[in-house]
Design an enzyme around this catalytic site. Structure first.
Site, PDB file in Angstrom:
ATOM      1  N   CYS A   1       0.921  -1.246  -0.035  1.00  0.00           N
ATOM      2  CA  CYS A   1      -0.011   0.085   0.120  1.00  0.00           C
ATOM      3  C   CYS A   1       0.698   1.196  -0.028  1.00  0.00           C
ATOM      4  O   CYS A   1       0.553   2.107  -0.692  1.00  0.00           O
ATOM      5  CB  CYS A   1      -0.980   0.000   1.232  1.00  0.00           C
ATOM      6  SG  CYS A   1      -0.177  -0.375   2.789  1.00  0.00           S
TER       7      CYS A   1
ATOM      8  N   HIS B   1       2.040   4.995   9.544  1.00  0.00           N
ATOM      9  CA  HIS B   1       1.146   3.989   9.366  1.00  0.00           C
ATOM     10  C   HIS B   1       0.450   3.443  10.318  1.00  0.00           C
ATOM     11  O   HIS B   1       0.783   3.354  11.489  1.00  0.00           O
ATOM     12  CB  HIS B   1       1.981   2.808   8.527  1.00  0.00           C
ATOM     13  CG  HIS B   1       1.438   1.837   7.698  1.00  0.00           C
ATOM     14  ND1 HIS B   1       0.360   1.132   8.099  1.00  0.00           N
ATOM     15  CD2 HIS B   1       1.479   1.821   6.413  1.00  0.00           C
ATOM     16  CE1 HIS B   1      -0.193   0.365   6.963  1.00  0.00           C
ATOM     17  NE2 HIS B   1       0.468   0.486   6.093  1.00  0.00           N
TER      18      HIS B   1
END
Length: 328
Positions: A149, A176
C-alpha cells in the site's frame, strides 16, 4: 472479467465491497471466494466491518455460498488452492499474504486461472507493478505483485516529481496505522519494537517500500530511503517525503508543475483543505497530496505530505491492475 478471491481478510473483503458498488452492468464478476475460515465467520466479518462500517445490504451464509443482496458467491475453504476449480477465471486475486514462494503463488494457475495478482510484495512474482509508476512494463506476466500500500502511494509521487524536476535523493517516512502484524498486547515478534502493543504506542519500524521502490523505478535505485512509524489508528496512513531535486526550481514554479502532474495522474489526488486522517477513509486514490503541508527549502529541497487509505485505495488498485492483466 471473471475474478476469484483467495483470502477473505481485510483486502479480500474490501475488494468485494468495491465490486458490489460498481454500476449495474459492470464487466467485473467475482465467481468464487476461497478462505479457510468458516462460512458463517466470513459472512459476519463482511457484514460488520469496524473500519468501514456495516454493509448496508443483506448478507446471508448459505450452504456453500455467501449471498449478498440476493447474489450468490460460491465459497470454498481449501488451504491448497490447486484443488479448487478455477477454470474460466481471468485473474485470481491472492489476498492471503502467504503467496511468497513459487509453489504457493502458482496454485491458482494450476487450478485453472489464467493469471494471479498478489496483494503484497512477493519474491515469486514475475513483476512488481504499481499503477501510475511502471504499469507500462506489465507485458504478459502471469504472476504479478501489486506491491504494498505504501509503495502504491510513494512510487507514483516519486515518478511525477522526477518528471517535473528530477530526483537526486529522497527519504520517505510512512506514518502507518497498526496492522495484524502487530500484537494487541505486548507479545514476541521478530522486531522487538513491533513486539509492543500496537494500539498503545507509536512504533518505529521498517517498510517494504524501501526496496520495492528500487524494483518499480529502477533508474532511481539507491537514491531513495524509507522508514515507518506505526501509529495507534485503525485506518488511513500517510507519506512524508523529503526530496533533493535534480535541478533548482522556484517554489511557485514547483508547486504549479506538481499540481499539473498530479492532475494528469490516474491514481494521485490533491486537497487544499486542512484534513486529518479520518477524512480520507474510503478514498480510492493511491495518495492524496495535502497542499497545505508542501514545503520548499531553498532551490532544491522540498517536502511533500500525502494521505492514503491503505486498505481501500490499495484494493481499488488491485481491481485496476486486474483489469489490465485480463486484457493481456
Amino acid at each position: 472479467m471473471k475474478l476469484a478471491i483467495n483470502g477473505f481478510g481485510r483486502i479480500g473483503r474490501t475488494i468485494l465491497r468495491q465490486v458490489l458498488a460498481l454500476p449495474q452492468g459492470s464487466d467485473v464478476e467475482v465467481v468464487l471466494i476461497n478462505d479457510i475460515a468458516p462460512l458463517d465467520t466470513c459472512a459476519y466479518l463482511f457484514k460488520y466491518d469496524s473500519t468501514f462500517g456495516p454493509y448496508a445490504g443483506d448478507v446471508v451464509a448459505e450452504s456453500a455460498a455467501l449471498n449478498i443482496d440476493g447474489h450468490s458467491f460460491p465459497m470454498t475453504h481449501s488451504a491448497d488452492l490447486s484443488s479448487v476449480n478455477l477454470q474460466g477465471v481471468d485473474v485470481l486475486l491472492d489476498c492471503t499474504g502467504i503467496a511468497r514462494t513459487s509453489d504457493v503463488a502458482r496454485q491458482g494457475l494450476s487450478a485453472g486461472a489464467r493469471k494471479v495478482l498478489i496483494s503484497g510484495p512477493s519474491p515469486a512474482a514475475e513483476i512488481t507493478l504499481v499503477l501510475g509508476a511502471n504499469d507500462d512494463a506489465l507485458g504478459d506476466a502471469q504472476i504479478v505483485s501489486n506491491a504494498s500500500c505504501t509503495t502504491n502511494g510513494l512510487a507514483p509521487l516519486i515518478k511525477v516529481i522526477d518528471t517535473v524536476a528530477g530526483v537526486a535523493s529522497a527519504h520517505m517516512t510512512t506514518i502507518h496505522c497498526y496492522t495484524n502484524s502487530q500484537p494487541m498486547v505486548d507479545a514476541p515478534r521478530g522486531d522487538l519494537a513491533r513486539s509492543r502493543a500496537g494500539a498503545l504506542s507509536m512504533v518505529p519500524t521498517t517498510t517494504s517500500a524501501t526496496h520495492l521502490i528500487d524494483e518499480v523505478l529502477p533508474h532511481l535505485a539507491g537514491r531513495i530511503s524509507g522508514a515507518a512509524v506505526r501509529v495507534p489508528t485503525a485506518s488511513v496512513s500517510a507519506v512524508d517525503l523529503v526530496v533533493t531535486l535534480g535541478r533548482e526550481m522556484q517554489a511557485s514554479e514547483f508547486d504549479t508543475a506538481l499540481r499539473s502532474a498530479v492532475a494528469a495522474s490516474p491514481v494521485l489526488g490533491w486537497t487544499d483543505d486542512p484534513l486529518v486522517s479520518s477524512d480520507l477513509r474510503s478514498r480510492s486514490e493511491s495518495l492524496v497530496i495535502a497542499g497545505p503541508e508542501t514545503r520548499q527549502i531553498g532551490a532544491q529541497q522540498i517536502r511533500v505530505f500525502g494521505w492514503y487509505d491503505n486498505e481501500w485505495g490499495f484494493s481499488a488498485r488491485m481491481l485496476d491492475v486486474a483489469r489490465l492483466m485480463a486484457t493481456r
